[in-house]
Enzyme design. Structure first.
Site, PDB file in Angstrom:
ATOM      1  N   ARG A 234       0.924  -1.280  -0.059  1.00 54.81           N
ATOM      2  CA  ARG A 234      -0.013  -0.065   0.063  1.00 54.81           C
ATOM      3  C   ARG A 234       1.003   1.387   0.144  1.00 54.81           C
ATOM      4  O   ARG A 234       1.998   1.425   0.465  1.00 54.81           O
ATOM      5  CB  ARG A 234      -1.088  -0.062   1.209  1.00 54.81           C
ATOM      6  CG  ARG A 234      -2.030  -0.875   1.067  1.00 54.81           C
ATOM      7  CD  ARG A 234      -3.164  -0.441   0.138  1.00 54.81           C
ATOM      8  NE  ARG A 234      -4.248  -1.222  -0.117  1.00 54.81           N
ATOM      9  CZ  ARG A 234      -4.619  -2.361  -1.027  1.00 54.81           C
ATOM     10  NH1 ARG A 234      -3.450  -2.352  -1.957  1.00 54.81           N
ATOM     11  NH2 ARG A 234      -5.674  -2.927  -1.096  1.00 54.81           N
ATOM     12  N   GLU A 263      -3.083   7.948  -3.549  1.00 56.68           N
ATOM     13  CA  GLU A 263      -3.498   7.518  -5.293  1.00 56.68           C
ATOM     14  C   GLU A 263      -4.962   8.256  -5.461  1.00 56.68           C
ATOM     15  O   GLU A 263      -5.815   8.456  -4.402  1.00 56.68           O
ATOM     16  CB  GLU A 263      -3.753   6.005  -5.190  1.00 56.68           C
ATOM     17  CG  GLU A 263      -2.530   5.146  -5.019  1.00 56.68           C
ATOM     18  CD  GLU A 263      -2.651   3.810  -5.343  1.00 56.68           C
ATOM     19  OE1 GLU A 263      -3.877   3.377  -6.031  1.00 56.68           O
ATOM     20  OE2 GLU A 263      -2.018   3.138  -5.018  1.00 56.68           O
ATOM     21  N   HIS A 281      -1.122   1.025 -10.395  1.00 57.98           N
ATOM     22  CA  HIS A 281      -1.613  -0.043  -9.558  1.00 57.98           C
ATOM     23  C   HIS A 281      -2.202  -1.177 -10.265  1.00 57.98           C
ATOM     24  O   HIS A 281      -3.326  -1.579 -10.424  1.00 57.98           O
ATOM     25  CB  HIS A 281      -2.806   0.563  -8.841  1.00 57.98           C
ATOM     26  CG  HIS A 281      -2.982  -0.168  -7.479  1.00 57.98           C
ATOM     27  ND1 HIS A 281      -3.403   0.475  -6.243  1.00 57.98           N
ATOM     28  CD2 HIS A 281      -3.327  -1.363  -7.113  1.00 57.98           C
ATOM     29  CE1 HIS A 281      -3.368  -0.386  -5.242  1.00 57.98           C
ATOM     30  NE2 HIS A 281      -3.375  -1.630  -5.809  1.00 57.98           N
TER      31      HIS A 281
END
Length: 315
Positions: A234, A263, A281
């Site tokens: 993450r 993000e 991602h």
């Protein structure tokens, strides 16, 4: 039971969901808005959310008697859901472990190779039309075979990365994990500072408050100048400002990132660095993987609807 699916999912998953539930499917690919988050708790029995759908404590506080009883998260990571607040409001939470393991490990290896061998930088050079041909000292990178990899987090994904590195590239594996564990292959469990001193460092810990900024300026200072950092966990596990500082100061050689602290915002400072490989991602971005994730989420939803134990309840 009324089910809200917060983002478009593969056709096979949507067909299976509609065969079992009264489905409302958002077409928007952006996360739920604050009002949509609250409406999802008020108006639906079940919700299938995913990354970015920020079910924080204030959302539950604003809906004191929610109709919803399950958040069946699409994804293994669930740091966008305040699980304690969900439970206090009477909602169960599930995720989709296992389905994402190999795909995420593959992306880790993609980033290792792209960053170590400067592949993204090389492709940009060719596309720009400025490549003047091969020569012996052009774009020299890090030879991965036989090097030491330090894996931070030896869960399912960490183990899959370790297997690929050891058996595929003959790498020596060291790892840091919060509990003692046997990864099932030749590897040494070491303190964080020793794992960070490897030639290649891969972050594979879960997200959440316990791991936020685990990789801070102090941890990055333990890395070697020729080393590269890869993050497929993450974004907020890494202190992005500290990473940018280390890269700009050439205290480490490069980084490969599939996740970011805020993000989809990626700092201009990162985008400007040729030593960084940046992916949007892509960890689980393969159709069969996303289908498997969706079917696992539906298994959790169906079990709940039928009064059975949840296959992937978050402890």
């Amino acid at each position: 039971m009324r089910l809200l699916i917060t983002r478009p999912l593969p056709d096979r998953v949507m067909q299976a969901a509609r065969a079992r539930f009264d489905v409302t499917a958002r077409e928007n690919t952006l996360p739920l808005t604050p009002e949509e988050l609250r409406a999802s708790l008020r108006d639906y029995d079940l919700v299938l959310p995913t990354l970015g759908d920020l079910y924080a404590a204030p959302v539950f506080a604003d809906v004191p008697e929610p109709r919803a009883r399950l958040l069946a998260n699409f994804g293994v990571g669930y740091n966008h859901i305040d699980v304690a607040a969900a439970r206090a409001a009477g909602l169960a939470v599930t995720n989709t472990p296992g389905a994402v393991t190999d795909a995420t490990a593959d992306i880790a290896l993609t980033l290792i190779l792209m960053t170590a061998r400067r592949a993204a930088e090389g492709e940009r050079l060719v596309r720009s039309g400025q490549w003047q041909g091969w020569h012996p000292v052009q774009m020299l990178g890090l030879h991965v075979t036989g090097k030491r990899v330090g894996i931070i987090g030896m869960g399912r994904i960490g183990r899959a990365i370790a297997r690929r590195c050891h058996f595929g590239f003959g790498m020596e594996v060291v790892f840091h994990n919060r509990s003692v564990t046997d990864p099932g292959l030749p590897a040494r469990q070491v303190p964080l500072v020793e794992a960070m001193a490897a030639d290649v460092v891969v972050i594979a810990v879960p997200g959440g408050p316990a791991t936020r900024h685990l990789i801070d300026a102090e941890a990055l200072a333990a890395m070697q100048p020729h080393a590269i950092l890869v993050n497929i966990a993450r974004g907020d596990v890494v202190d992005e400002a500290a990473l940018i500082s280390a890269l700009e100061g050439r205290r480490i050689a490069g980084a490969g990132l599939d996740v970011y602290e805020r993000e989809p915002l990626v700092p201009e400072a990162l985008r400007a660095l040729d030593t960084v490989t940046l992916l949007p991602h892509l960890g689980t971005a393969a159709l069969e993987v996303r289908e498997a994730m969706g079917m696992m989420a539906l298994d959790n939803l169906t079990a709940f609807a039928e009064g059975r134990a949840l296959p992937n309840a978050i402890a």
